[in-house]
Design a protein around this motif. Structure first.
Motif, short mmCIF file in Angstrom:
data_model
loop_
_atom_site.label_atom_id
_atom_site.label_comp_id
_atom_site.label_asym_id
_atom_site.label_seq_id
_atom_site.Cartn_x
_atom_site.Cartn_y
_atom_site.Cartn_z
N ALA A 46 0.84 -1.20 0.00
CA ALA A 46 0.00 0.00 0.00
C ALA A 46 0.87 1.25 0.00
CB ALA A 46 -0.91 0.00 1.22
N LEU A 47 0.51 2.20 -0.85
CA LEU A 47 1.20 3.49 -0.93
C LEU A 47 0.37 4.56 -0.25
CD1 LEU A 47 2.31 3.82 -4.67
CD2 LEU A 47 3.81 4.08 -2.71
N GLU A 134 8.97 -0.79 -6.90
CA GLU A 134 8.97 -2.23 -7.11
C GLU A 134 9.46 -2.89 -5.83
OE1 GLU A 134 11.36 -3.30 -10.45
OE2 GLU A 134 10.21 -5.11 -10.84
N ILE A 135 8.75 -3.91 -5.38
CA ILE A 135 9.10 -4.58 -4.13
C ILE A 135 9.71 -5.94 -4.44
CG2 ILE A 135 8.22 -5.45 -1.93
CD1 ILE A 135 8.05 -2.39 -2.24
N TRP A 136 10.83 -6.21 -3.80
CA TRP A 136 11.54 -7.48 -3.96
C TRP A 136 11.59 -8.18 -2.62
CZ3 TRP A 136 14.46 -8.72 -8.62
CH2 TRP A 136 14.34 -7.75 -9.63
N LEU A 137 11.34 -9.46 -2.64
CA LEU A 137 11.44 -10.28 -1.43
C LEU A 137 12.50 -11.35 -1.66
CD1 LEU A 137 10.46 -11.29 1.37
CD2 LEU A 137 8.68 -12.59 0.16
N ASP A 138 13.54 -11.28 -0.90
CA ASP A 138 14.66 -12.23 -1.02
C ASP A 138 15.14 -12.37 -2.47
OD1 ASP A 138 14.56 -12.68 1.69
OD2 ASP A 138 13.17 -14.35 1.51
N GLY A 139 15.26 -11.23 -3.13
CA GLY A 139 15.85 -11.22 -4.47
C GLY A 139 14.88 -11.47 -5.61
N THR A 141 11.16 -10.32 -7.46
CA THR A 141 10.15 -9.26 -7.45
C THR A 141 8.79 -9.85 -7.08
OG1 THR A 141 9.13 -7.51 -8.75
CG2 THR A 141 9.76 -9.49 -9.94
N VAL A 142 8.07 -9.15 -6.21
CA VAL A 142 6.79 -9.66 -5.72
C VAL A 142 5.64 -8.69 -5.96
CG1 VAL A 142 7.72 -11.22 -3.98
CG2 VAL A 142 7.38 -8.82 -3.41
N GLY A 143 5.93 -7.56 -6.56
CA GLY A 143 4.85 -6.63 -6.85
C GLY A 143 5.37 -5.23 -7.05
N SER A 144 4.52 -4.39 -7.58
CA SER A 144 4.91 -2.99 -7.78
C SER A 144 3.67 -2.11 -7.71
CB SER A 144 5.61 -2.82 -9.14
OG SER A 144 4.70 -3.09 -10.19
N ARG A 145 3.90 -0.85 -7.49
CA ARG A 145 2.81 0.13 -7.50
C ARG A 145 3.27 1.35 -8.29
NH1 ARG A 145 0.78 -3.68 -6.06
NH2 ARG A 145 -0.59 -4.13 -4.32
N ASP A 146 2.37 1.84 -9.14
CA ASP A 146 2.63 3.05 -9.90
C ASP A 146 2.01 4.24 -9.17
OD1 ASP A 146 3.93 1.71 -12.05
OD2 ASP A 146 1.98 1.08 -12.80
N PHE A 147 2.66 5.37 -9.26
CA PHE A 147 2.06 6.57 -8.67
C PHE A 147 2.53 7.80 -9.45
CE2 PHE A 147 5.77 8.17 -6.30
CZ PHE A 147 6.55 7.03 -6.20
N GLN A 148 1.83 8.87 -9.18
CA GLN A 148 2.15 10.12 -9.88
C GLN A 148 2.48 11.22 -8.88
OE1 GLN A 148 -1.50 10.30 -12.51
NE2 GLN A 148 -0.04 11.40 -13.79
N VAL A 149 3.32 12.12 -9.31
CA VAL A 149 3.57 13.35 -8.55
C VAL A 149 3.08 14.50 -9.41
CG1 VAL A 149 5.33 14.88 -7.61
CG2 VAL A 149 5.50 12.42 -7.23
N LYS A 150 2.20 15.32 -8.81
CA LYS A 150 1.65 16.46 -9.56
C LYS A 150 1.97 17.76 -8.84
CE LYS A 150 -2.17 14.14 -11.88
NZ LYS A 150 -3.63 14.02 -12.00
N GLN B 47 -5.27 -0.98 -5.59
CA GLN B 47 -4.30 -0.25 -4.76
C GLN B 47 -3.74 -1.12 -3.65
OE1 GLN B 47 -5.25 3.62 -3.24
NE2 GLN B 47 -6.39 4.22 -5.04
N VAL B 48 -4.60 -1.94 -3.05
CA VAL B 48 -4.17 -2.69 -1.86
C VAL B 48 -3.51 -4.01 -2.24
CG1 VAL B 48 -4.98 -3.80 0.24
CG2 VAL B 48 -5.94 -1.61 -0.45
N TYR B 49 -4.11 -4.71 -3.21
CA TYR B 49 -3.59 -6.02 -3.58
C TYR B 49 -2.78 -6.00 -4.88
CZ TYR B 49 -7.28 -7.64 -0.37
OH TYR B 49 -8.10 -7.83 0.71
N GLY B 50 -2.88 -4.89 -5.63
CA GLY B 50 -2.24 -4.85 -6.94
C GLY B 50 -3.01 -5.62 -7.97
N ASP B 51 -4.27 -5.94 -7.69
CA ASP B 51 -5.09 -6.77 -8.57
C ASP B 51 -6.56 -6.36 -8.39
OD1 ASP B 51 -6.46 -8.69 -9.94
OD2 ASP B 51 -5.43 -10.39 -9.02
N ALA B 52 -7.09 -5.69 -9.40
CA ALA B 52 -8.47 -5.19 -9.29
C ALA B 52 -9.49 -6.32 -9.18
CB ALA B 52 -8.79 -4.32 -10.50
#
Lengths: 150, 83
Positions: A46-47, A134-139, A141-150, B47-52
């Protein structure tokens, strides 16, 4: 029953136990092999702009201001005592913004849930645009989140 | 699209930090999300799970306050179950 009468019975029990020892050992090995420790997994990323209790982001967001501190919280189940997370932040050009690694806390052996937070801030304003963490767990990748800065 | 002639932004003054904490199981089951204007269950799920597509998990955990999954209101506090 006298001591002399019980001796043959004891010997018989010992012989059977010795004969079965190897098989028993194999069975024990097999039992260990079919019941591995649960593998670690990420259940939430969560961001947001703020953290609540236990490192969890309290206000999930995907758009940030140019002076914001940006937090990401990562919930992991069944982390191994040696597990580590890495957050790799990049700008839309692919340029690396920051990369931080953190060992996952496991203070309670019976507790299978941990939350790790990463945060970034910038003394001067963030360049407007699209970013990714981008999140890495023990080397791996396990997920990522995109976001914007405005 | 980015302009290749544009100078790259300077991220040398970025400061970062991190920490990790174990979470009591009871609290792990009680993560929450406060609905904002424009949110939908699928958007929150992404947002929470990365999967809608996991929006039903959130709906199932909040059926007592969300009867219609297409109708959530800003300010509602939703329970976020573990995926």
């Amino acid at each position: 029953m006298s001591r002399f009468q019980t001796a043959p019975a004891v010997l018989l029990v010992c012989s059977i136990a010795l004969a079965c020892g190897k098989k028993a050992e194999q069975a024990t090995d097999s039992a260990v092999a079919v019941a591995p420790a649960p593998s670690p997994s990420v259940s939430a990323i969560a961001l947001g702009r703020h953290l609540g209790s236990n490192n969890v982001v309290s206000d999930t967001a995907s758009v940030f201001g140019r002076r914001d501190t940006i937090y990401v919280s990562v919930t992991v189940q069944n982390a191994a005592p040696t597990s580590a997370l890495t957050a790799k932040w990049t700008f839309q050009t692919g340029q690396l913004v920051d990369s931080t690694s953190q060992a996952i806390a496991r203070t309670d052996a019976t507790n299978a849930t941990t939350v790790t937070e990463f945060h970034i801030s910038k003394k001067s304003a963030w360049p407007a645009g699209k970013y990714k963490v981008e999140i890495w767990l023990d080397g791996a990748t396990v997920g990522s989140r995109d976001f914007q800065v405005k | 699209m980015t302009n290749p002639n544009e100078p790259l932004p300077d991220f040398s003054d970025v400061e970062s930090g991190s920490s990790s904490a174990s979470m009591p199981e009871a609290e792990a089951q009680q993560q929450t999300y406060t609905v904002k204007s424009g949110d939908s269950l699928s958007r929150i799920s992404r947002q929470v799970y990365g999967d809608a597509s996991k929006w039903k998990l959130i709906w199932e955990a909040n059926k007592d306050i969300v009867r219609n999954p297409d109708l959530i209101h800003p300010g509602q506090v939703l329970r976020i179950p573990q995926a």
